[in-house]
Design a protein around this motif. Structure first.
Motif, PDB file in Angstrom:
ATOM      1  N   GLY A  51     -86.329  32.898  39.118  1.00 40.36           N
ATOM      2  CA  GLY A  51     -86.377  31.584  38.467  1.00 40.36           C
ATOM      3  C   GLY A  51     -85.209  31.282  37.552  1.00 40.36           C
ATOM      4  N   LYS A  52     -84.135  32.077  37.625  1.00 38.67           N
ATOM      5  CA  LYS A  52     -83.060  31.848  36.645  1.00 38.67           C
ATOM      6  C   LYS A  52     -82.351  30.517  36.847  1.00 38.67           C
ATOM      7  N   THR A  53     -82.147  30.100  38.080  1.00 41.86           N
ATOM      8  CA  THR A  53     -81.435  28.836  38.295  1.00 41.86           C
ATOM      9  C   THR A  53     -82.255  27.665  37.757  1.00 41.86           C
TER      10      THR A  53
ATOM     11  N   VAL B 158     -69.440  27.326  36.781  1.00 40.73           N
ATOM     12  CA  VAL B 158     -69.689  27.122  38.218  1.00 40.73           C
ATOM     13  C   VAL B 158     -68.968  28.232  38.978  1.00 40.73           C
ATOM     14  N   SER B 159     -69.763  29.091  39.612  1.00 39.70           N
ATOM     15  CA  SER B 159     -69.207  30.261  40.289  1.00 39.70           C
ATOM     16  C   SER B 159     -68.527  29.885  41.594  1.00 39.70           C
ATOM     17  N   MET B 160     -67.618  30.755  42.004  1.00 40.56           N
ATOM     18  CA  MET B 160     -67.037  30.647  43.339  1.00 40.56           C
ATOM     19  C   MET B 160     -67.820  31.618  44.225  1.00 40.56           C
TER      20      MET B 160
ATOM     21  N   THR C 117     -68.601  33.105  48.509  1.00 38.35           N
ATOM     22  CA  THR C 117     -68.297  33.070  49.952  1.00 38.35           C
ATOM     23  C   THR C 117     -69.557  32.767  50.758  1.00 38.35           C
ATOM     24  N   ARG C 118     -70.737  32.634  50.098  1.00 38.65           N
ATOM     25  CA  ARG C 118     -71.932  32.332  50.898  1.00 38.65           C
ATOM     26  C   ARG C 118     -71.922  30.862  51.317  1.00 38.65           C
ATOM     27  N   GLY C 119     -72.686  30.570  52.373  1.00 42.48           N
ATOM     28  CA  GLY C 119     -72.756  29.199  52.879  1.00 42.48           C
ATOM     29  C   GLY C 119     -73.571  28.319  51.960  1.00 42.48           C
ATOM     30  N   ILE C 120     -73.338  27.029  52.045  1.00 40.41           N
ATOM     31  CA  ILE C 120     -74.062  26.073  51.214  1.00 40.41           C
ATOM     32  C   ILE C 120     -75.503  25.930  51.724  1.00 40.41           C
ATOM     33  N   ARG C 121     -76.467  25.812  50.785  1.00 42.69           N
ATOM     34  CA  ARG C 121     -77.874  25.634  51.167  1.00 42.69           C
ATOM     35  C   ARG C 121     -78.225  24.151  51.187  1.00 42.69           C
ATOM     36  N   PRO C 122     -79.291  23.805  51.926  1.00 42.06           N
ATOM     37  CA  PRO C 122     -79.736  22.412  51.879  1.00 42.06           C
ATOM     38  C   PRO C 122     -80.046  22.039  50.422  1.00 42.06           C
TER      39      PRO C 122
ATOM     40  N   ASP D  58     -73.060  23.152  42.198  1.00 44.21           N
ATOM     41  CA  ASP D  58     -73.821  24.404  42.224  1.00 44.21           C
ATOM     42  C   ASP D  58     -72.893  25.612  42.373  1.00 44.21           C
ATOM     43  N   TYR D  59     -71.937  25.504  43.234  1.00 45.82           N
ATOM     44  CA  TYR D  59     -70.944  26.552  43.469  1.00 45.82           C
ATOM     45  C   TYR D  59     -69.673  25.896  43.984  1.00 45.82           C
ATOM     46  N   HIS D  60     -68.557  26.605  43.825  1.00 48.57           N
ATOM     47  CA  HIS D  60     -67.349  26.284  44.589  1.00 48.57           C
ATOM     48  C   HIS D  60     -67.450  27.164  45.841  1.00 48.57           C
TER      49      HIS D  60
ATOM     50  N   LEU E 128     -63.091  35.953  35.620  1.00 47.39           N
ATOM     51  CA  LEU E 128     -63.514  36.725  34.446  1.00 47.39           C
ATOM     52  C   LEU E 128     -64.284  37.946  34.927  1.00 47.39           C
ATOM     53  N   GLU E 129     -65.034  37.758  36.005  1.00 46.88           N
ATOM     54  CA  GLU E 129     -65.758  38.840  36.677  1.00 46.88           C
ATOM     55  C   GLU E 129     -66.019  38.408  38.094  1.00 46.88           C
ATOM     56  N   TRP E 130     -66.228  39.378  38.972  1.00 40.85           N
ATOM     57  CA  TRP E 130     -66.701  39.059  40.318  1.00 40.85           C
ATOM     58  C   TRP E 130     -67.459  40.257  40.856  1.00 40.85           C
TER      59      TRP E 130
ATOM     60  N   ARG F   7     -69.597  37.484  48.280  1.00 41.95           N
ATOM     61  CA  ARG F   7     -68.871  37.649  47.023  1.00 41.95           C
ATOM     62  C   ARG F   7     -69.111  36.447  46.115  1.00 41.95           C
ATOM     63  N   TYR F   8     -69.265  36.753  44.829  1.00 40.09           N
ATOM     64  CA  TYR F   8     -69.478  35.718  43.821  1.00 40.09           C
ATOM     65  C   TYR F   8     -68.577  36.036  42.632  1.00 40.09           C
ATOM     66  N   GLY F   9     -67.995  35.016  42.021  1.00 40.55           N
ATOM     67  CA  GLY F   9     -67.156  35.266  40.853  1.00 40.55           C
ATOM     68  C   GLY F   9     -67.158  34.095  39.895  1.00 40.55           C
TER      69      GLY F   9
ATOM     70  N   PHE G 185     -73.961  31.343  32.086  1.00 46.23           N
ATOM     71  CA  PHE G 185     -73.673  32.001  33.369  1.00 46.23           C
ATOM     72  C   PHE G 185     -74.968  32.344  34.077  1.00 46.23           C
ATOM     73  N   ASP G 186     -75.084  31.955  35.338  1.00 48.13           N
ATOM     74  CA  ASP G 186     -76.231  32.323  36.184  1.00 48.13           C
ATOM     75  C   ASP G 186     -75.661  33.332  37.178  1.00 48.13           C
ATOM     76  N   ILE G 187     -75.655  34.608  36.778  1.00 46.63           N
ATOM     77  CA  ILE G 187     -74.942  35.609  37.580  1.00 46.63           C
ATOM     78  C   ILE G 187     -75.772  36.884  37.713  1.00 46.63           C
ATOM     79  N   ASP G 188     -75.263  37.878  38.446  1.00 45.17           N
ATOM     80  CA  ASP G 188     -76.042  39.092  38.640  1.00 45.17           C
ATOM     81  C   ASP G 188     -75.690  40.134  37.573  1.00 45.17           C
ATOM     82  N   TRP G 189     -76.398  41.270  37.598  1.00 45.23           N
ATOM     83  CA  TRP G 189     -76.218  42.292  36.542  1.00 45.23           C
ATOM     84  C   TRP G 189     -74.804  42.859  36.524  1.00 45.23           C
TER      85      TRP G 189
ATOM     86  N   ARG H  90     -83.717  40.848  52.634  1.00 50.37           N
ATOM     87  CA  ARG H  90     -82.651  41.616  51.976  1.00 50.37           C
ATOM     88  C   ARG H  90     -82.733  41.447  50.460  1.00 50.37           C
ATOM     89  N   ARG H  91     -83.015  40.224  50.001  1.00 52.90           N
ATOM     90  CA  ARG H  91     -83.087  39.959  48.560  1.00 52.90           C
ATOM     91  C   ARG H  91     -84.263  40.697  47.917  1.00 52.90           C
ATOM     92  N   ILE H  92     -85.390  40.753  48.643  1.00 58.74           N
ATOM     93  CA  ILE H  92     -86.538  41.478  48.089  1.00 58.74           C
ATOM     94  C   ILE H  92     -86.235  42.978  48.040  1.00 58.74           C
TER      95      ILE H  92
HETATM   96  P1  5GP Z   1     -77.748  32.748  45.479  1.00 62.16           P
HETATM   97  O1  5GP Z   1     -77.010  33.134  46.690  1.00 62.16           O
HETATM   98  O2  5GP Z   1     -79.206  32.814  45.660  1.00 62.16           O
HETATM   99  O3  5GP Z   1     -77.265  31.439  44.911  1.00 62.16           O
HETATM  100  O4  5GP Z   1     -77.384  33.825  44.348  1.00 62.16           O
HETATM  101  C1  5GP Z   1     -77.663  35.180  44.543  1.00 62.16           C
HETATM  102  C2  5GP Z   1     -77.305  35.926  43.316  1.00 62.16           C
HETATM  103  O5  5GP Z   1     -75.899  35.830  42.989  1.00 62.16           O
HETATM  104  C3  5GP Z   1     -78.013  35.431  42.111  1.00 62.16           C
HETATM  105  O6  5GP Z   1     -78.562  36.548  41.448  1.00 62.16           O
HETATM  106  C4  5GP Z   1     -76.925  34.774  41.334  1.00 62.16           C
HETATM  107  O7  5GP Z   1     -77.223  34.732  39.966  1.00 62.16           O
HETATM  108  C5  5GP Z   1     -75.732  35.624  41.647  1.00 62.16           C
HETATM  109  N1  5GP Z   1     -74.522  34.964  41.306  1.00 62.16           N
HETATM  110  C6  5GP Z   1     -74.224  33.677  41.476  1.00 62.16           C
HETATM  111  N2  5GP Z   1     -72.993  33.413  41.037  1.00 62.16           N
HETATM  112  C7  5GP Z   1     -72.499  34.576  40.552  1.00 62.16           C
HETATM  113  C8  5GP Z   1     -71.265  34.925  39.952  1.00 62.16           C
HETATM  114  O8  5GP Z   1     -70.358  34.128  39.751  1.00 62.16           O
HETATM  115  N3  5GP Z   1     -71.109  36.196  39.587  1.00 62.16           N
HETATM  116  C9  5GP Z   1     -72.079  37.114  39.765  1.00 62.16           C
HETATM  117  N4  5GP Z   1     -71.821  38.339  39.363  1.00 62.16           N
HETATM  118  N5  5GP Z   1     -73.234  36.826  40.332  1.00 62.16           N
HETATM  119  C10 5GP Z   1     -73.458  35.565  40.728  1.00 62.16           C
END
Ligand code: 5GP
Ligand code: GDP
Ligand code: ADP
Length: 213
Positions: free
Chosen positions: A22-24, A41-43, A45-50, A57-59, A76-78, A85-87, A105-109, A153-155
Motif C-alpha cells: 500500500g505504499k503508493t 519520480v523514478s526512472m 525499465t518496467r512497462g507502463i501499467r494501465p 508515475d515513472y519515467h 542518487l540510487e538505483w 531496474r529502478y532509480g 521516495f516510493d522505493i525499495d529497501w 514473483r512479487r509475493i
Molecule cells: P512497481 O513495479 O510495482 O511500480 O514497483 C515495484 C517496486 O519498485 C516497489 O517496491 C517500488 O517502491 C520500487 N521502486 C519504484 N521506484 C523505485 C526507485 O526509484 N528505486 C528503488 N530502489 N525502488 C523503486
C-alpha cells in the motif's frame, strides 16, 4: 519582527514495503495533502501499467537509456527490483534540498539503504508491512495491474524484503488505510519539526528575545 521560517534542511522521506502493501496509495495521499512535498519520480525499465501516466508515475525508459543514466552518475540510487531496474534521478532531489523543500521516495529497501548512507540525517526511512501475506496476495490480485506470474514473483520476493524492515526508522502495518495514513502523516510532521532541520530558529528566537514587552 521577522517571522521568516527559512533556511531549513529538507526531509528525504523514504517509504518502502513489499509490492502490494500500500505504499503508493499512502504516498499519493500524503502528496495530495502537503503542497510543499515533492515526489521523486523514478526512472524504470518496467512497462507502463494501465492507469499509469508517463512522467507522473515513472519515467519509463529502455534498458539502454537506464544504463546511460548509471554511466553518467545521474541516479542518487538505483536497484534491480523484481527483474527490472529502478532509480531515483539525482538532479530534482538536489534542487529541492537546496531550496529547503522535502522529497518523498516510493522505493525499495535497497534504494532506502543507499540514500541513508549518502544522506545521513536528511533521510527518514519508513517501512510498511502488510497484515499478512495472504492479504498481500489479495491486494495484488485486486489491483489487477500485473500478470499472474509477476504477482507470484512479487509475493515470493516479499519475505526477503520484509527481512530488511529492521534497517528502517519507523515501521507500521497497513491494515486500516486511514489509520495507516495518519501514522505516516504524523511521522512526516514530527520529522519536519526536528530542531536540527529548522536552522531558522536561532534568528527567530533572537527576534522573540529582543521584543519589547
Ligand atoms: P512497481 O513495479 O510495482 O511500480 O514497483 C515495484 C517496486 O519498485 C516497489 O517496491 C517500488 O517502491 C520500487 N521502486 C519504484 N521506484 C523505485 C526507485 O526509484 N528505486 C528503488 N530502489 N525502488 C523503486
Ligand atoms: P509496487 O511495489 O507495486 O509499487 O511496484 P513498482 O513496480 O511501482 O515498484 C517496484 C519496486 O521498485 C518497489 O519495491 C519500489 O519501491 C521500487 N522502486 C521504485 N522506484 C524506485 C527507485 O527509484 N529506486 C529504487 N531503488 N527502487 C525503486
Ligand atoms: P504498493 O505501492 O505497495 O505496491 P498499492 O498502493 O498499489 O501498493 O496498493 C496495492 C493495492 O492494495 C491497491 O489496490 C490499493 O488500493 C490496496 N490497498 C492499499 N492499502 C490498503 C488497505 N489498508 N486496505 C485494503 N486495501 C489497500
Amino acid at each position: 519582527m521577522s517571522n521568516d521560517r527559512t533556511p531549513r534542511r529538507g526531509v528525504l522521506l523514504i517509504v518502502a514495503s513489499p509490492s502490494g502493501a500500500g505504499k503508493t496509495s499512502l504516498c499519493r495521499r500524503l502528496m495530495a495533502d502537503h503542497g510543499g512535498l515533492e515526489l521523486s519520480v523514478s526512472m524504470t525499465t518496467r512497462g507502463i501499467r494501465p492507469g499509469e501516466v508517463a512522467d507522473r508515475d515513472y519515467h519509463f525508459v529502455s534498458p539502454e537509456e537506464f544504463q546511460r543514466g548509471i554511466d553518467e552518475d545521474a541516479f542518487l540510487e538505483w536497484a534491480d527490483v523484481h527483474g527490472n531496474r529502478y532509480g531515483s534521478p539525482r538532479a530534482p532531489v538536489d534542487k529541492a534540498l537546496s531550496e529547503g523543500r522535502d522529497v518523498l521516495f516510493d522505493i525499495d529497501w535497497q534504494g532506502a539503504r543507499q540514500i541513508a548512507d549518502k544522506c545521513p540525517g536528511d533521510a527518514v526511512r519508513v517501512f510498511i508491512l502488510p497484515p499478512s501475506l495472504e492479504e498481500l496476495r489479495r491486494r495484488l490480485v485486486t489491483r489487477s495491474q500485473d500478470a499472474d506470474d509477476v504477482i507470484e514473483r512479487r509475493i515470493q520476493n516479499a519475505k526477503g524484503e520484509i527481512e530488511h524492515c529492521g534497517e528502517f526508522d519507523y515501521v507500521f502495518v497497513n491494515d486500516d488505510f486511514d489509520r495507516s495514513y495518519s501514522e505516516l502523516a504524523h511521522i512526516y510532521h514530527a520529522e519536519r519539526s526536528r530542531r536540527f532541520r529548522n536552522t531558522w530558529v536561532d534568528t527567530y528566537r533572537m527576534g522573540l528575545l529582543s521584543e519589547a514587552v
